[in-house]
Design an enzyme around this catalytic site. Sequence first.
Site, PDB file in Angstrom:
ATOM      1  N   HIS A  94       0.802  -1.178   0.170  1.00 48.90           N
ATOM      2  CA  HIS A  94       0.019   0.097  -0.118  1.00 48.90           C
ATOM      3  C   HIS A  94       0.878   1.275   0.078  1.00 48.90           C
ATOM      4  O   HIS A  94       2.030   1.278   0.661  1.00 48.90           O
ATOM      5  CB  HIS A  94      -0.937   0.047   1.201  1.00 48.90           C
ATOM      6  CG  HIS A  94      -2.022   1.009   1.346  1.00 48.90           C
ATOM      7  ND1 HIS A  94      -1.575   2.455   1.446  1.00 48.90           N
ATOM      8  CD2 HIS A  94      -3.389   0.984   0.695  1.00 48.90           C
ATOM      9  CE1 HIS A  94      -2.675   3.065   1.218  1.00 48.90           C
ATOM     10  NE2 HIS A  94      -3.626   2.285   0.643  1.00 48.90           N
ATOM     11  N   GLU A 166      -4.096   2.516  -7.134  1.00 49.47           N
ATOM     12  CA  GLU A 166      -4.532   3.632  -6.166  1.00 49.47           C
ATOM     13  C   GLU A 166      -3.522   4.625  -6.511  1.00 49.47           C
ATOM     14  O   GLU A 166      -2.667   4.871  -6.033  1.00 49.47           O
ATOM     15  CB  GLU A 166      -4.306   3.116  -4.767  1.00 49.47           C
ATOM     16  CG  GLU A 166      -5.134   1.831  -4.347  1.00 49.47           C
ATOM     17  CD  GLU A 166      -5.533   1.740  -3.079  1.00 49.47           C
ATOM     18  OE1 GLU A 166      -6.582   1.754  -2.504  1.00 49.47           O
ATOM     19  OE2 GLU A 166      -4.309   2.073  -1.946  1.00 49.47           O
TER      20      GLU A 166
HETATM   21  P1  PGA Z   1      -9.641   5.690   0.444  1.00 48.95           P
HETATM   22  O1  PGA Z   1      -8.543   4.872   0.787  1.00 48.95           O
HETATM   23  O2  PGA Z   1     -11.014   5.037   0.106  1.00 48.95           O
HETATM   24  O3  PGA Z   1      -9.962   6.399   2.070  1.00 48.95           O
HETATM   25  O4  PGA Z   1      -9.182   6.905  -0.506  1.00 48.95           O
HETATM   26  C1  PGA Z   1      -7.933   3.600  -0.184  1.00 48.95           C
HETATM   27  C2  PGA Z   1      -7.110   3.060   0.057  1.00 48.95           C
HETATM   28  O5  PGA Z   1      -5.909   4.034   0.559  1.00 48.95           O
HETATM   29  O6  PGA Z   1      -6.794   1.846   0.210  1.00 48.95           O
END
Ligand code: PGA
Length: 253
Positions: A94, A166
Amino acid sequence: MQKLIAANWKMNKTFEESVSFIEEFKKIIKNKKNAEIVICVPFTLLSETKKILKGSDIKLGAQNMHFENSGAFTGEISPLMLKDSGCEYVIIGHSERREIFWEDDFLINKKVIAALNHGIKPILCIGENWEQRIREETEDVLENQLLKCLENVDSKKISDVIIAYEPIWAISKGDPNKKAATASDAEQSHLFIRKLLEGMYDEKMAKSIRIIYGGSMKPENAKELLSMRNIDGGLVGNASLDAKSFAEIVESA
Ligand code: PGA
């Protein structure tokens, strides 16, 4: 392919809060089977959450792990321990782990391989930051991360890998007003990732790999994002902390 909607609770919820979330969520979602649902909880909640999930189709996930089975690694959790707790998924790489805890692609690659060797499905996160995006480096960043993080991954196991695109600039960091990537921008990156996977493996394998989107997905934008051709699900942070809003996202899959 069935969509996968994963909750990433990050460093949130005590035991009691997690119990009331799961009880409420199970009631709303009942036996809906339109999407595969995974809840990635903090380590301390794994075993107990597994017990409460019993009898439902909701799967359990963790948010990180070490690549070794055991040993002198103070503070770490191994794939064996995750298996032992009933985990079927684990988030790997992540951006918060990359940024705050200095995880690099080399380490992330070892974790992906270790997870697969233990039959745990890795949710591998990749994505560009804002500076890289405005310098038009998004595709280079994605290609570099994907190649390095999937190096030497057994092609027989590749369909167990979930790629989470992401874009770092869209991650809410708890701000409910933060804007997600537009559906068409997200789709463009997902398509690019799919093409990369085709080149690394083949078309059939690339199609079997789920590429999910993360970054401010919420009830208001989930339907549009999830309707895109190459968006196979979502990794949901902030909006997954509330049972109703997470259920709404699952329902729009
Ligand atoms: P968020 O986080 O939906 O709060 O933007 C997603 C993530 O970091 O996996």
